[in-house]
Structure formats: C-alpha cells, structure tokens
Design a protein around this motif. Structure first.
Motif, PDB file in Angstrom:
ATOM      1  N   GLY A 110       3.195  14.624   2.020  1.00 38.38           N
ATOM      2  CA  GLY A 110       4.214  15.603   1.660  1.00 38.38           C
ATOM      3  C   GLY A 110       5.319  15.643   2.689  1.00 38.38           C
ATOM      4  O   GLY A 110       6.339  16.297   2.493  1.00 38.38           O
ATOM      5  N   ASP A 111       5.134  14.930   3.784  1.00 37.14           N
ATOM      6  CA  ASP A 111       6.127  14.905   4.856  1.00 37.14           C
ATOM      7  C   ASP A 111       7.519  14.560   4.362  1.00 37.14           C
ATOM      8  O   ASP A 111       8.503  15.155   4.773  1.00 37.14           O
ATOM      9  N   MET A 112       7.576  13.566   3.474  1.00 38.10           N
ATOM     10  CA  MET A 112       8.885  13.109   3.022  1.00 38.10           C
ATOM     11  C   MET A 112       9.551  14.186   2.174  1.00 38.10           C
ATOM     12  O   MET A 112      10.762  14.376   2.256  1.00 38.10           O
ATOM     13  N   VAL A 113       8.765  14.902   1.390  1.00 35.71           N
ATOM     14  CA  VAL A 113       9.343  15.982   0.581  1.00 35.71           C
ATOM     15  C   VAL A 113       9.957  17.046   1.497  1.00 35.71           C
ATOM     16  O   VAL A 113      11.073  17.512   1.257  1.00 35.71           O
ATOM     17  N   ALA A 171      15.787  13.853  -6.537  1.00 33.91           N
ATOM     18  CA  ALA A 171      14.664  13.201  -5.857  1.00 33.91           C
ATOM     19  C   ALA A 171      13.514  14.183  -5.667  1.00 33.91           C
ATOM     20  O   ALA A 171      12.339  13.852  -5.893  1.00 33.91           O
ATOM     21  N   LEU A 172      13.833  15.423  -5.280  1.00 27.99           N
ATOM     22  CA  LEU A 172      12.791  16.416  -5.053  1.00 27.99           C
ATOM     23  C   LEU A 172      12.074  16.752  -6.353  1.00 27.99           C
ATOM     24  O   LEU A 172      10.838  16.849  -6.382  1.00 27.99           O
ATOM     25  N   ALA A 173      12.845  16.926  -7.413  1.00 28.57           N
ATOM     26  CA  ALA A 173      12.238  17.220  -8.713  1.00 28.57           C
ATOM     27  C   ALA A 173      11.264  16.114  -9.092  1.00 28.57           C
ATOM     28  O   ALA A 173      10.132  16.372  -9.514  1.00 28.57           O
ATOM     29  N   ASP A 174      11.694  14.883  -8.864  1.00 29.86           N
ATOM     30  CA  ASP A 174      10.870  13.748  -9.243  1.00 29.86           C
ATOM     31  C   ASP A 174       9.602  13.654  -8.393  1.00 29.86           C
ATOM     32  O   ASP A 174       8.501  13.430  -8.902  1.00 29.86           O
ATOM     33  N   LEU A 175       9.752  13.842  -7.099  1.00 32.46           N
ATOM     34  CA  LEU A 175       8.601  13.674  -6.207  1.00 32.46           C
ATOM     35  C   LEU A 175       7.622  14.845  -6.284  1.00 32.46           C
ATOM     36  O   LEU A 175       6.413  14.663  -6.175  1.00 32.46           O
TER      37      LEU A 175
END
Lengths: 179, 179
Positions: A110-113, A171-175
């Motif tokens: 979840g770090d990247m989020v 990107a956030l919605a997708d991830l």
DNA sequence: GAAAACATGTAAAAAGTTACATGATTTT
DNA sequence: AAAATCATGTAACTTTTTACATGTTTTC
C-alpha cells in the motif's frame, strides 16, 4: 542552456539581486523553471564576466552585502537571439511514474498508494496557489503583450497541475479498486 | 538517482542488451524517462561492478558483440527498497515556456507563433503514437498488476500530451488574435 | 566486397544538486 | 547581546549532453 536566459528575462523585467532572483524563481518563473541560489549566483558571475549584465552601484562588493544587477545591451541582444532558436520539446523525466512502473515488477504494498495520495495533495496545493495568482492578476490590466504572455504561462502552470491531480485521481481509483 | 532503477525495472521485465534497453527507453519507458545509449552503457557497467546485475553467456566480451544482462537478487532488493522511498514532485523545467515569457520582454515576432505550431504538431504526433499503443494493449489481457500499472503509466503519457496540445491551442488562439 | 545496420564503448563539457562557509542587518 | 533573517558565495559531486571512436553482422 536555459538558465542564463531565464536570468536575463527576469532581470529585464526588473533589476534584482541574487536573492531576489531566487525568490522570483520560486514564484512566477518557477511555474516552468527552477533554480537554487547556488546556481543563480554562479550564473550571475558568469554573465557579468561575459559582459551581458552589470552590477549597480557597488564598487567594492563585499560578502553579505546586497548586489543588484541589470542587463546590458549585449545581454538583451543575446536574449533576442535565443528566443528565435528552434528547440524540440524536452524528454519528460518523472521519477514517480518510474516508481509506479517498478511496482509492477517487484510488487506494490500500500506504500505506493500512500505516495500517490501525498503527491496528489502537493499538486492540489500548488494548483490552489496558482489559482490565487490568477485571481490577483485578473484585477490588473491585460493590455500589454507582456501581461498576456504572463497570463498564458500561468495558465500553463495551472493546466499542468490539473493534469497531475486528474491523473493521480484516476491512478488512485484504479489501484484502490483491487490493490 | 533514477536511471539505475529504471534500468533494473526494464531488465526485470526482460533481460536485454544495452542497445535493446536504449530502444525500450525510446518506447514505453520513454513516456516518463529518457536516456541515451551512452548513459545506459555507463550505468550498466556501474551496476555490474556493484553486483546488482550480471552479463549472460559472454566470458570474453569484445567490442561490437552483443552482451545481455539480467538482474541479480541484490539488484531486485535495491529496487524494492527504492520503490518505498518518498520523493517530492520534481520541479518543472521547460524551455518553451521560458522562451515564451522572454518574448514578453524582448518582443515577439511571428517566430514564436511558428515555434508553438511546430511543438503542437510534435505533441500531436506523439499523442497519436501513444493512442496506437493503447489500442494494441486493449487487445491483450489486463489481469495482472503489471498490466494495470503499464496501462496507468501509458495513460499518464497520453494525458500529458493532451495537456500540451490543449495548452498550445489556447496559446496560439490568444497570440494569433492580436499578435 | 561495399554499404548499412547492429552493437559497444570513451572523453569532455555542461547543467544541476548537496553540503558547507561566512558576513551584514534587523528584531527581540 | 543573542537570534533570526538577509545576503553572497565555494567546493565537491552527480547527472546529462555532445562528440567521437570502433568493431561485428547482415544485406545487396
């Protein structure tokens, strides 16, 4: 070779000292070009040596004392020459997208989020700041070519931040969806 | 310090030679990171020396002969570490907007309008190219995280080119209006 | 066998980043 | 008088760009 020309432009708009230039690079010029004070002082030295600018007043410049510069005719000529130069768009270089892509091969966490969210907040902040500049500018005149160009450039800054916020949202919605 | 990590990512996706990497940097990785072959060969040498990657097959590497590299476990670990690092958005640096702003003080000439048109065409071309990639990708699967991340990054490339085309249209409309 | 394409490199210069050093002026 | 801020600079390092050098394989 853009830094010297950025400085010439800024000095033509208004004669300044190194620190004042640094601040202006953090503000309006910073929409599309940044520079640290170290870069600026070094470049001011070169430009002075090359006879494109000169220091005002100071005969005996000592450390710690303000030193203002103005552009000389040869400096203006050099800038006129430079605006006519053709130069292709510069290749993009953004570490964030590189890091995102790297997560595709080593796994996310979840770090990247979190990191994307953090970047979104930073871009949102900058966007708000630019819009505040825009609001202030709207009050002022817009007759001269200079004003119109400034407005276009600011609009570029705004649009670029909008690109970021929009893409990061996507990107956030997708991830978050499956991440 | 992104180039070595870009190379590690590319090599994990697929072991490659220096020239193959150069080509991949011109294509997909190039949406957001570019590098010349000189940079890549130098960096491959450093990474090999540091024990993060190794050359396949070749015991006696001679000039002019293909040399493929693969990532070693320590290289993968380094990449895993790096994706967790926090790094602020990088300051934008674009000479075109700088040149536009310079015209505000030294005067335009139609030259700048021509230059903006030229850039618009280049961005439009790249946009078309990216959309072609997108079309091709749509055919392939999208199950894995890697596929999804690739798609997001490509979307970023598309959105960025769209930003440019849109902004350039606005700028041209404005400058041609009274320019 | 000449030309083109493939392939790997070296060297030098320019640009940008990071860390450090120091003096002058203003505020508390 | 101490602290904060203003102001200018040096030095070392890293990264990027540009120009050049050279060998190998494939194609005509």
């Amino acid at each position: 070779m853009s830094l010297p020309h950025a400085i010439l432009t800024a000095l033509l708009e208004k004669p300044s000292s190194g620190l004042e230039l640094t601040r202006r690079f953090d503000r309006s010029i910073g929409y599309f070009w940044s520079a640290t004070h170290q870069q600026i002082y070094r470049e001011l030295g070169k430009l002075e040596k090359a006879g494109l600018i000169r220091a005002l007043d100071r005969d005996v410049p000592t450390r710690g004392q303000k030193k203002e510069y103005e552009v000389l005719p040869s400096g203006r000529e050099e800038l006129e020459r430079w605006v006519g130069v053709r130069e292709d768009p510069r290749d993009p270089r953004d570490p964030l997208l590189l890091r995102l892509r790297a997560t595709g091969v080593v796994g996310v966490g979840g770090d990247m989020v979190d990191e994307l969210r953090r970047h979104r907040a930073l871009h949102q902040e900058r966007l708000a700041e630019y819009r505040e500049f825009e609001r202030r500018d709207a009050a002022r005149g817009n007759g001269t070519e200079r004003d119109r160009v400034h407005r276009l450039v600011l609009q570029g800054g705004i649009d670029l931040e909008l690109f970021w916020v929009t893409w990061l949202d996507r990107a956030l919605a997708d991830l978050e969806d499956t991440g």
